[in-house]
Design a protein around this motif. Structure first.
Motif, PDB file in Angstrom:
ATOM      1  N   GLN A 157       6.738   2.765  -7.571  1.00 12.73           N
ATOM      2  CA  GLN A 157       6.046   3.050  -6.161  1.00 12.73           C
ATOM      3  C   GLN A 157       4.678   3.493  -6.376  1.00 12.73           C
ATOM      4  OE1 GLN A 157       7.527   2.068  -2.900  1.00 12.73           O
ATOM      5  NE2 GLN A 157       8.396   0.580  -4.331  1.00 12.73           N
ATOM      6  N   TYR A 158       3.713   3.426  -5.597  1.00 13.23           N
ATOM      7  CA  TYR A 158       2.824   4.481  -5.643  1.00 13.23           C
ATOM      8  C   TYR A 158       3.157   5.842  -5.587  1.00 13.23           C
ATOM      9  CZ  TYR A 158       0.361  -0.283  -5.538  1.00 13.23           C
ATOM     10  OH  TYR A 158       0.021  -1.612  -5.781  1.00 13.23           O
ATOM     11  N   LEU A 159       2.620   6.298  -6.481  1.00 20.15           N
ATOM     12  CA  LEU A 159       2.362   7.981  -6.701  1.00 20.15           C
ATOM     13  C   LEU A 159       0.816   8.887  -5.757  1.00 20.15           C
ATOM     14  CD1 LEU A 159       3.812   8.209 -10.691  1.00 20.15           C
ATOM     15  CD2 LEU A 159       4.756   8.327  -7.792  1.00 20.15           C
ATOM     16  N   PHE A 160       1.226   8.925  -4.846  1.00 21.77           N
ATOM     17  CA  PHE A 160       0.000   9.121  -4.426  1.00 21.77           C
ATOM     18  C   PHE A 160      -0.278  10.399  -4.263  1.00 21.77           C
ATOM     19  CE2 PHE A 160      -1.626  11.016  -0.400  1.00 21.77           C
ATOM     20  CZ  PHE A 160      -3.629  10.728  -0.366  1.00 21.77           C
ATOM     21  N   LEU A 161       1.389  10.801  -3.634  1.00 17.91           N
ATOM     22  CA  LEU A 161       1.080  12.732  -3.432  1.00 17.91           C
ATOM     23  C   LEU A 161       1.523  13.782  -4.450  1.00 17.91           C
ATOM     24  CD1 LEU A 161       2.854  13.402  -0.053  1.00 17.91           C
ATOM     25  CD2 LEU A 161       0.577  13.694  -0.760  1.00 17.91           C
ATOM     26  N   SER A 162       2.231  12.970  -5.304  1.00 17.44           N
ATOM     27  CA  SER A 162       3.107  13.521  -6.870  1.00 17.44           C
ATOM     28  C   SER A 162       3.713  12.653  -7.729  1.00 17.44           C
ATOM     29  CB  SER A 162       4.120  14.858  -6.364  1.00 17.44           C
ATOM     30  OG  SER A 162       5.460  14.254  -5.865  1.00 17.44           O
ATOM     31  N   ALA A 163       3.977  13.749  -9.069  1.00 17.29           N
ATOM     32  CA  ALA A 163       3.904  12.680 -10.342  1.00 17.29           C
ATOM     33  C   ALA A 163       4.224  13.832 -11.453  1.00 17.29           C
ATOM     34  CB  ALA A 163       2.976  11.962 -10.935  1.00 17.29           C
ATOM     35  N   VAL A 164       5.347  13.544 -11.949  1.00 10.39           N
ATOM     36  CA  VAL A 164       5.814  13.967 -13.226  1.00 10.39           C
ATOM     37  C   VAL A 164       5.511  13.146 -14.697  1.00 10.39           C
ATOM     38  CG1 VAL A 164       7.393  14.800 -14.311  1.00 10.39           C
ATOM     39  CG2 VAL A 164       7.739  15.228 -12.394  1.00 10.39           C
ATOM     40  N   VAL A 165       4.629  13.849 -15.379  1.00 14.00           N
ATOM     41  CA  VAL A 165       4.383  12.915 -16.592  1.00 14.00           C
ATOM     42  C   VAL A 165       4.531  13.855 -17.851  1.00 14.00           C
ATOM     43  CG1 VAL A 165       2.204  14.028 -16.305  1.00 14.00           C
ATOM     44  CG2 VAL A 165       2.387  12.508 -18.115  1.00 14.00           C
ATOM     45  N   CYS A 166       5.508  13.447 -19.373  1.00 15.20           N
ATOM     46  CA  CYS A 166       5.453  13.962 -20.729  1.00 15.20           C
ATOM     47  C   CYS A 166       4.748  14.101 -21.427  1.00 15.20           C
ATOM     48  CB  CYS A 166       7.377  13.408 -20.979  1.00 15.20           C
ATOM     49  SG  CYS A 166       7.037  14.641 -22.357  1.00 15.20           S
ATOM     50  N   CYS A 167       4.376  14.960 -22.544  1.00 10.44           N
ATOM     51  CA  CYS A 167       3.132  14.874 -22.863  1.00 10.44           C
ATOM     52  C   CYS A 167       3.368  14.201 -24.460  1.00 10.44           C
ATOM     53  CB  CYS A 167       3.011  16.335 -24.208  1.00 10.44           C
ATOM     54  SG  CYS A 167       4.932  16.895 -24.584  1.00 10.44           S
ATOM     55  N   CYS A 168       5.067  13.319 -24.255  1.00 10.86           N
ATOM     56  CA  CYS A 168       5.277  12.499 -25.763  1.00 10.86           C
ATOM     57  C   CYS A 168       4.756  11.137 -24.937  1.00 10.86           C
ATOM     58  CB  CYS A 168       6.808  12.347 -26.073  1.00 10.86           C
ATOM     59  SG  CYS A 168       7.715  12.041 -24.349  1.00 10.86           S
ATOM     60  N   ARG A 169       4.539  10.830 -23.757  1.00 10.97           N
ATOM     61  CA  ARG A 169       3.928  10.094 -23.244  1.00 10.97           C
ATOM     62  C   ARG A 169       3.173  10.573 -22.123  1.00 10.97           C
ATOM     63  NH1 ARG A 169       8.960   6.834 -21.099  1.00 10.97           N
ATOM     64  NH2 ARG A 169       7.667   4.952 -20.860  1.00 10.97           N
ATOM     65  N   LEU A 197       1.450  -0.997   0.158  1.00 12.28           N
ATOM     66  CA  LEU A 197      -0.038   0.150  -0.437  1.00 12.28           C
ATOM     67  C   LEU A 197       0.829   1.364   0.195  1.00 12.28           C
ATOM     68  CD1 LEU A 197      -0.151   1.042   3.322  1.00 12.28           C
ATOM     69  CD2 LEU A 197      -1.842  -0.654   3.651  1.00 12.28           C
ATOM     70  N   SER A 198       0.781   2.725  -0.285  1.00  8.73           N
ATOM     71  CA  SER A 198       0.958   3.594  -0.547  1.00  8.73           C
ATOM     72  C   SER A 198       1.307   4.331   0.927  1.00  8.73           C
ATOM     73  CB  SER A 198       0.391   4.777  -1.382  1.00  8.73           C
ATOM     74  OG  SER A 198       1.038   5.178  -0.937  1.00  8.73           O
ATOM     75  N   HIS A 199       2.550   4.932   0.914  1.00  7.43           N
ATOM     76  CA  HIS A 199       2.704   4.656   3.103  1.00  7.43           C
ATOM     77  C   HIS A 199       2.639   6.536   3.437  1.00  7.43           C
ATOM     78  CE1 HIS A 199       4.660   4.386   6.887  1.00  7.43           C
ATOM     79  NE2 HIS A 199       5.731   6.112   6.738  1.00  7.43           N
ATOM     80  N   GLU A 200       2.526   7.015   2.074  1.00  4.87           N
ATOM     81  CA  GLU A 200       1.857   8.714   2.051  1.00  4.87           C
ATOM     82  C   GLU A 200       0.003   8.467   1.957  1.00  4.87           C
ATOM     83  OE1 GLU A 200       3.978  10.214  -1.438  1.00  4.87           O
ATOM     84  OE2 GLU A 200       5.873   9.643  -0.653  1.00  4.87           O
ATOM     85  N   GLU A 201      -0.223   7.702   0.978  1.00  5.78           N
ATOM     86  CA  GLU A 201      -1.980   7.556   1.762  1.00  5.78           C
ATOM     87  C   GLU A 201      -1.769   7.054   2.583  1.00  5.78           C
ATOM     88  OE1 GLU A 201      -5.631   6.168  -0.909  1.00  5.78           O
ATOM     89  OE2 GLU A 201      -3.893   4.921  -1.049  1.00  5.78           O
ATOM     90  N   LEU A 202      -1.713   6.615   3.074  1.00  2.00           N
ATOM     91  CA  LEU A 202      -1.774   5.699   5.049  1.00  2.00           C
ATOM     92  C   LEU A 202      -1.723   7.209   5.607  1.00  2.00           C
ATOM     93  CD1 LEU A 202      -2.330   3.868   6.822  1.00  2.00           C
ATOM     94  CD2 LEU A 202      -0.268   3.174   6.712  1.00  2.00           C
ATOM     95  N   LEU A 203      -0.425   7.367   5.282  1.00  2.00           N
ATOM     96  CA  LEU A 203      -0.603   9.115   6.503  1.00  2.00           C
ATOM     97  C   LEU A 203      -1.088  10.498   6.635  1.00  2.00           C
ATOM     98  CD1 LEU A 203       4.067   9.181   6.538  1.00  2.00           C
ATOM     99  CD2 LEU A 203       2.478   8.446   8.255  1.00  2.00           C
ATOM    100  N   CYS A 204      -1.618  10.287   4.892  1.00  2.00           N
ATOM    101  CA  CYS A 204      -2.666  11.600   4.477  1.00  2.00           C
ATOM    102  C   CYS A 204      -4.365  11.158   5.345  1.00  2.00           C
ATOM    103  CB  CYS A 204      -2.450  12.156   3.412  1.00  2.00           C
ATOM    104  SG  CYS A 204      -0.550  12.457   3.121  1.00  2.00           S
ATOM    105  N   VAL A 205      -4.336   9.963   5.434  1.00  2.00           N
ATOM    106  CA  VAL A 205      -5.709   9.211   5.642  1.00  2.00           C
ATOM    107  C   VAL A 205      -6.041   9.624   6.845  1.00  2.00           C
ATOM    108  CG1 VAL A 205      -7.365   7.887   5.332  1.00  2.00           C
ATOM    109  CG2 VAL A 205      -6.516   7.873   3.295  1.00  2.00           C
ATOM    110  N   VAL A 206      -4.836   9.172   7.509  1.00  2.00           N
ATOM    111  CA  VAL A 206      -4.645   9.124   9.333  1.00  2.00           C
ATOM    112  C   VAL A 206      -5.241  10.495   9.834  1.00  2.00           C
ATOM    113  CG1 VAL A 206      -3.580   8.186  11.172  1.00  2.00           C
ATOM    114  CG2 VAL A 206      -3.646   6.603   9.435  1.00  2.00           C
ATOM    115  N   ALA A 207      -3.959  11.158   9.359  1.00  2.00           N
ATOM    116  CA  ALA A 207      -3.802  12.624  10.265  1.00  2.00           C
ATOM    117  C   ALA A 207      -5.264  13.385   9.395  1.00  2.00           C
ATOM    118  CB  ALA A 207      -3.442  13.353   8.819  1.00  2.00           C
ATOM    119  N   LYS A 208      -6.257  13.056   8.481  1.00  2.00           N
ATOM    120  CA  LYS A 208      -7.569  13.781   7.947  1.00  2.00           C
ATOM    121  C   LYS A 208      -8.497  13.705   9.490  1.00  2.00           C
ATOM    122  CE  LYS A 208      -6.446  14.865   3.360  1.00  2.00           C
ATOM    123  NZ  LYS A 208      -6.563  14.779   2.426  1.00  2.00           N
TER     124      LYS A 208
END
Length: 1389
Positions: free
Chosen positions: A168-180, A94-105
């Motif tokens: 890894q799961y990209l819960f908080l942020s990610a980078v994408v390009c228009c070519c892909r 599971l996503s550790h970042e998602e777990l922290l944000c859900v518990v904090a909220k």
């Protein structure tokens, strides 16, 4: 483990993640690993701490459960584990970042868990901040937020995208390009995404840094125990907000993020002060992408961006409204949509104005004009208004000319339509001339509508006069129905008087029914009474009269014919009994019964009828028969006399006493004749041989029985004659058998003796057949008959064998003679004559088997023939003709062998197929078995098999030699035409003949397709040209099929009629022909077919490859190529499987694109289910994702599903969302390019508000005011139970007027069925309540009682909220204010 098991780790580097390997605990201890062991008993719990390995074994049958749980102090270990997963590039659970944000909220952690949670949140905040700032410094300035999750309060319900590098799961942020677009990476691996420049990359974030920081501060709010560690974290957070430190290198120096933000705010503030320009707003909002991801220092930027978005939406809304108003004003078309007044007011009521838009004042002028019209419509629709229909229509036409839509137009139109319908219905009722054409309920309904509409029209008085006349008629009918009814006195007079009334009165209808029943009963009786005594079906007469009598007793109107029915019923009973004398076949009547019947007829005075006269005749005939029977018994009569008496008795329907005696006498005589019949038949030559053989003793006994008969019979003398013939036959048969035995003992057989034996044997056979025929005709069991039959069969066989000496017999005849010899009797076959003949026949069989002509497929060798020829000296019987045939066959074989050697000495091309067939036939007839014959048969079989294979491929009937060559030439012509079509599409052939027959005969009229420009003779199409315009607009069937987008098709005019061979089979057939030893013409034609088919295949492959790779919007490019390929393939007589399959795929894709293009260009919006179905069809035929039409459909699907999901949430939010936002969502749904009927229906039901709380229907118990029909919640007005009558304070605003006598209806509160809330008009209140209490509507839902018993809740859902007569608002704001001021007094006194 790596040191202990290096080979396993080399083979599988991720061995630790597989959980399939265990080490010896002693090895672990030697390497410094702590090892513990425990035995788990039933009921024990074993807890494994983080970062430890465990394993175990069962000592027997075991059932255990494992559960993962995490206390607060696990969070640091979880973060460390997530970093290890990223390091090893393994997908986490599971996503550790998602777990922290859900518990904090959630805000439900205890004080012990808060420090761990805060520390982890600060860690990921710092990591995220550093990474995002690094991306900005490196030139990635584009950013956008991620789409929100459907269930953000749960972990793992929706799977986030994963990094293509570390998985890894990209819960908080990610980078994408228009070519892909489909590839995502985490912030740490952004450099490994692609080779594009950083300005092409985009940052995707779920939370801004300000929101992440707010989560950390939210933990501080609930953490009351401040520790030194917490204070350090707070200082670090405050220090990290310094945005001036974030800089990057630009041309001419460095620039900070804060400075760029300040410059953007200054530029954006000036935009509000100038007239609205969409490009300026879009560019300004695009520049904010590099600031919005940051922390709270960018809140000012976010505020300005929000104001820009609101101002842009407001200005574009103003322009859109003006554009629609001006477009409608110019065109005034019903197809153009008007702007809703409420929508315009939403923009005009905004204060202060977001920006400067010049069209604001112009739109305000249009709105003020529409408001004046609304006031006029409300005034015309008020109850005090006396406007006529023309005035209302004039007001409606004015409303239609206004470019802004007002909802009061619908109410006005409804009022006009209702008035017109009412007037038309009243006129129809008044002008109706047909009797009983109008129902009474229709008049009362019109009266109720008159009261509801409050009309003052001349038709009102006419309707009331008609109703008064109807009520008068009803009273007169009821007066007649309540007393005794006489047919002629009162009923017929009233019916004649009211015959022409146009209203269908139920009482008058019932009276007419009674009158009709009486008249019908009288008519029925009169029909039955006519000629009743002449009818033969008196049983039916009795039944009919009984039925008429019962019906007459049940009539409501008195009739005078009832006594006459009873008298006729008694007469019918008497006639019924009289008919039994003639109709009864099984049970006859006695003379006494007939006499009684005649007496009863005399009493009823019907003895003179013809039926009873016939009964008297039957009695006279019975007495005459009795006298004749007595005379026959007195004298001995013939059998015919007795039978004649029996026949006469059948016509007399009376029981006769003497009939049984006559029958016994006849039965005795017939029994004797039956026993003597076999003996009498044996005396005739025509007796059948299959009859059972008779005994002489039975014949003698039959003669003695004949003396006891009283009747004289001729059969006695015939039996004595049969016995005499039997004795004479036995003497003649014994003498003939002695003569046959002398012939069988003949020893010497020479040619002279053979000529004399044959006539003698034939004479003996004739005599035996004659005496056998005589013996069998007698029909007795003689011992001499089997001996004579054996002698006859042996003599016939010997005669047949002796006849072979003078002829050359065939092999079937010899084999048949040998089979007959095996069945000869043993005693006779062992005689001297038979033995010699059997040896001779055996030699004949051997000789016939070796001769080629008679071998029946079995070919013998030359040595076998010579051996048989040498055995002719040892047999006693000579066969000269057979010896000559053997010598001749040997000579023919030698000559044929010489011809074979000459033929195979020639070259292959000089060998003729006809000559080979001729040698084959000669070899079958003349040659013995040899290698030359096997070679000829083998080569012939090869050629024939090749031709048969060719016929199977071509599909031509087998047997006709020239037909195969003609079929191949026909296929070659089709391939020439198909290749011509391919070349014509490239512009290679200038001539323009008919593409069907390829002839350019000038005297035939040509028809040219307007699309593909191909020509057809009218005669070839089988059509006639009606007009010159038909020829100019003609489109061939192939262009029609390609352009229509059809899926299935029938054969066109060019379709090849016969079977089409496959190309690979023709190539294989050509290779098989290389091993033939003779030259054949068909092989050359097949060679030409293969060359032409390969050329056509290459052209088809070129066209299909182009069409399958085509992805653009313009379909005309591939339509021309598909039409050419389809014509050529149907014309060709050779089938190419792979190419045709690819053509079918190309046609399927073209059909799919044509249907999608029609769907997109259609004026009617498509359903989302239709779009999903077409997309599924596209996936089935592998439409590429880059295809233009697939991208369009996918875009429509995503837009529609996103709106539908939002609409579903809003429809179930129980009023949480504001009404303006719901209406905006409805407007969005109506403007979507996809049609959503169900979701729009739910949203419109959601927009209906009730009660003082102004909430939608939410399953709570409600009650309606009996005056204004407004619905209120029980809890909002503080009601505990449902009163019988309820009036809301809005209708009686004074407190003193609320003390109304209210009684609780127990049945209504506990047992009655309630429907959905309805809001009928005030005049319907009383009738509606009665209807609901008497009979609930079919659309009502079953209620579910609460625990208190008197508060009701409805069982279902949102569909019952769509009430047809619901109005959005039912009173002005002043009355609503009064209701709110009186809310403390809402209770029952």
């Amino acid at each position: 483990m790596r040191n202990c098991l290096p080979d396993l780790f080399d083979a599988q580097p991720d061995l630790l993640f597989q959980l399939v390997t265990m080490l010896d605990p002693s090895v672990l201890q030697e390497n410094g690993v702590s090892v513990y062991s425990v035995i788990q008993e039933p009921g024990n719990f074993v807890i494994t701490f983080p970062r430890s390995y465990h394993g175990g074994f069962n000592f027997g049958l075991n059932c255990a459960e494992a559960v993962n749980f995490a206390p607060a102090d696990w969070l640091p270990h979880g973060g460390f584990g997530a970093e290890l997963y990223q390091l090893y590039r393994k997908a986490a659970v599971l996503s550790h970042e998602e777990l922290l944000c859900v518990v904090a909220k959630a805000n439900d952690c205890d004080s012990k868990a808060l420090p761990y949670l805060k520390k982890e949140l600060h860690r990921i905040y710092a990591k995220e901040k550093n990474c995002r700032e690094g991306l900005w410094s490196n030139g990635i300035i584009k950013s956008s937020p991620m789409s929100p999750k459907k269930c953000p309060e749960f972990v793992g319900t929706e799977e986030d995208p994963t990094c293509i590098i570390c998985q890894q799961y990209l819960f908080l942020s990610a980078v994408v390009c228009c070519c892909r677009p489909s590839a995502f990476v985490c912030l740490e691996h952004c450099k490994h995404l692609c080779e594009c420049k950083p300005n092409k990359h985009r940052l995707l974030y779920r939370h801004t840094l300000a929101e992440l920081k707010q989560l950390v501060l939210l933990i501080d709010k609930y953490n009351f125990d401040e520790t030194p560690q917490c204070r350090d974290l707070q200082r670090q957070l405050s220090c990290s907000d310094d945005s001036n430190a974030l800089t990057k290198k630009v041309k001419g120096g460095h620039v900070s993020l804060a400075k760029l933000a300040e410059e953007w705010i200054l530029r954006s503030s000036k935009i509000f002060q100038i007239p609205f320009s969409r490009d300026a707003y879009v560019n300004a909002l695009k520049e904010t992408e590099q600031f919005l991801w940051a922390g709270s220092e960018m809140d000012a930027v976010r505020a300005v961006a929000k104001n820009l978005i609101e101002a842009q939406n407001w200005a574009e809304g103003i322009k859109d409204c003006l554009c629609k108003i001006e477009s409608w004003s110019c065109n005034r078309s019903h197809n153009l949509e008007k702007v809703d007044l409420e929508h315009v007011n939403n923009f005009l009521n905004l204060n202060p104005l977001p920006c400067i838009e010049p069209g604001h004042l112009k739109l305000k002028g249009y709105a003020e004009e529409a408001m004046i019209l609304v006031q006029e419509i409300d005034s015309a629709l008020s109850t005090s208004s006396k406007s006529s229909i023309p005035e209302l229509e004039q007001l409606y036409s004015r409303a239609c000319e206004v470019p802004i839509y007002v909802k009061e137009m619908e109410k006005l139109m409804a009022r006009i339509s209702a008035l017109k319908v009412w007037v038309d219905n009243v006129k129809k009722c008044i002008l109706e001339k047909c009797p009983a054409a109008i129902e009474v309920d229709v008049l009362y309904r019109l009266k109720s509508e008159m009261l509801e509409l409050q009309v003052q029209l001349p038709e009102v008085e006419m309707l009331m006069d008609l109703l008064r006349h109807v009520e008068s008629c009803q009273a007169r009918c009821n007066e007649i129905l309540n007393g005794p009814i006489n047919l002629k006195q009162n009923v017929e007079v009233l019916l004649q008087e009211l015959e022409s009334i146009t209203v269908n009165i139920p009482e008058l209808k019932l009276l007419r029914q009674y009158h009709g029943d009486a008249v019908s009963w009288i008519s029925h009786f009169n029909d039955v009474h006519v000629n009743i005594h002449e009818r033969e079906d008196q049983e039916n007469v009795v039944d009919e009269l009984q039925c008429i009598l019962k019906q007459g007793l049940l009539l409501r109107i008195q009739v005078d014919e009832l006594p006459l029915v009873e008298v006729e019923l008694k007469k019918a009973y008497c006639r019924k009994e009289a008919l039994k004398v003639f109709n009864a076949r099984r049970t006859k009547m006695t003379l006494f019964s007939i006499q009684q019947l005649m007496e009863e007829a005399a009493m009823l005075q019907i003895e003179g009828e013809q039926l009873f006269v016939d009964v008297s005749g039957v009695l006279a005939a019975a007495m005459h028969w009795e006298e004749r029977a007595a005379h026959i018994f007195a004298t001995e009569a013939q059998m015919s006399d007795f039978e004649d008496v029996i026949r006469t008795s059948k016509d007399i329907h009376v029981i006769l006493p003497s009939l049984d005696d006559v029958k016994d006498a006849i039965s005795m005589a017939k029994s004797w004749l039956k026993n003597s019949k076999p003996f009498l038949g044996s005396s005739f030559p025509a007796a059948h041989p299959s009859c059972s053989l008779l005994k002489v003793e039975a014949l003698k006994e039959l003669v003695s029985q004949s003396k006891l008969l009283k009747i004289s019979l001729e059969e006695r003398t015939m039996i004595h004659s049969v016995l005499k013939n039997c004795l004479e036959w036995e003497h003649d048969s014994c003498s003939l058998l002695e003569e046959v035995d002398c012939l069988f003992n003949t020893n010497n057989i020479d040619n002279a003796l053979i000529n004399g034996l044959i006539p003698k044997i034939e004479h003996l056979v004739t005599m035996i057949e004659s005496i056998l025929e005589t013996g069998l005709s007698l029909g007795f069991d003689f011992d001499e008959i089997p001996k004579l039959q054996n002698a006859r069969s042996i003599l016939q066989w010997c005669s047949k064998a002796l006849s072979f000496c003078s002829v050359a017999p065939a092999l079937p005849g010899i084999e048949s003679l040998m089979e007959n010899a095996e069945h000869l009797p043993v005693t006779c076959a062992s005689s001297a004559l038979c033995s010699s003949l059997i040896d001779g026949v055996k030699w004949l069989k051997k000789a016939s088997e070796v001769i080629p002509v008679s071998c029946n497929g079995k070919i013998c060798k030359l040595s076998d023939a010579e051996e048989v020829l040498s055995e002719v000296q040892r047999i006693k019987v000579s066969f000269p003709l057979m010896v000559g045939q053997l010598l001749k066959a040997i000579e023919k074989h030698k000559l044929w062998k010489e011809q074979i050697l000459i033929f195979f000495g020639l070259k292959t091309e000089e060998r003729s197929w006809s000559k080979l067939l001729q040698l084959k036939e000669l070899g079958k007839d003349d040659a013995f078995s040899c290698c030359e014959l096997d070679m000829v048969l083998s080569e012939t079989e090869k050629v024939e098999k090749w031709k048969l294979h060719c016929m199977d491929i071509v599909g031509h009937p087998v047997g006709d030699v020239n037909s195969l060559l003609d079929a191949l030439v026909k296929i070659k012509h089709t391939l020439d035409r198909s290749l011509y079509i391919y070349k014509k599409s490239r512009g290679c052939n200038p001539r323009d003949p008919c593409i069907h027959c390829f002839s350019d005969i000038k005297d035939q009229e040509l028809l040219t397709c307007s699309i593909c420009k191909d020509c057809y003779h009218l005669q070839c199409l089988g059509a006639t040209l009606g007009h010159q315009s038909d020829a100019e607009a003609y489109v061939c069937s192939y262009c029609q099929f390609i352009g229509s987008g059809s899926i299935s098709r029938n054969g066109g005019a060019l379709r090849f009629g016969g079977k089409r061979p496959e190309l690979n089979m023709l190539i294989e057939l050509l290779s098989d022909a290389e091993g033939l030893c003779v030259g054949i013409e068909e092989r050359d034609v097949v060679q030409q077919l293969v060359e032409l088919a390969i050329a056509c295949k290459d052209c088809l492959t070129e066209l299909t490859d182009f069409t399958l790779a085509y992805l653009n919007r313009d379909l005309s490019i591939i339509s021309e190529k598909l039409t050419t390929a389809l014509k050529a393939v149907e014309m060709a007589g050779v089938y190419y499987n792979h190419g045709n399959n690819r053509l079918e795929l190309a046609l399927a894709r073209n059909s799919w694109r044509v249907r999608v293009n029609k769907l997109l260009e259609d004026s009617q919006k498509p359903l989302i289910q239709h779009i999903q179905k077409i997309l599924k069809e596209g996936l089935a035929i592998s439409i590429p994702p880059e295809d233009h039409f697939r991208q369009k459909l996918t875009e429509l699907k995503c837009i529609g599903l996103q709106w539908a999901e939002n609409a579903k949430k809003v429809s179930m939010d129980s009023g949480a969302l504001g009404l303006d936002e719901v209406c905006e969502l409805i407007t969005q749904g109506e403007n979507l390019p996809v049609h959503f009927e169900k979701e729009l229906k739910l949203l419109r039901a959601r927009s209906m508000l009730y009660c003082i709380c102004r909430k939608p229907y939410d399953q709570r118990a409600m009650i309606a005011c009996d005056q204004c029909d407004e619905w209120y919640h029980f809890d909002c007005i503080k009601l505990s139970s449902a009163p019988k009558i309820y009036i809301c304070p809005a209708c009686k605003p004074h407190t003193g007027e609320l003390s109304v006598l209210l009684s609780v209806n127990k049945e209504r509160s506990t047992g009655a069925k309630y429907g959905e809330p309805q809001t009928p008009s005030p005049p319907h209140t009383e009738s509606r309540r009665k209807n609901i209490e008497a009979k609930p509507s079919l659309k009502q839902m079953m209620p579910a009682a609460m625990d208190h018993g008197n508060i009701l809740r409805y069982s279902d859902g949102i569909d019952c909220l769509f009430w047809r007569n619901r109005k959005p608002f039912r009173r002005v704001a002043k009355r609503r204010a009064e209701v709110e001021s009186l809310s403390p007094f809402f209770h029952i006194q």
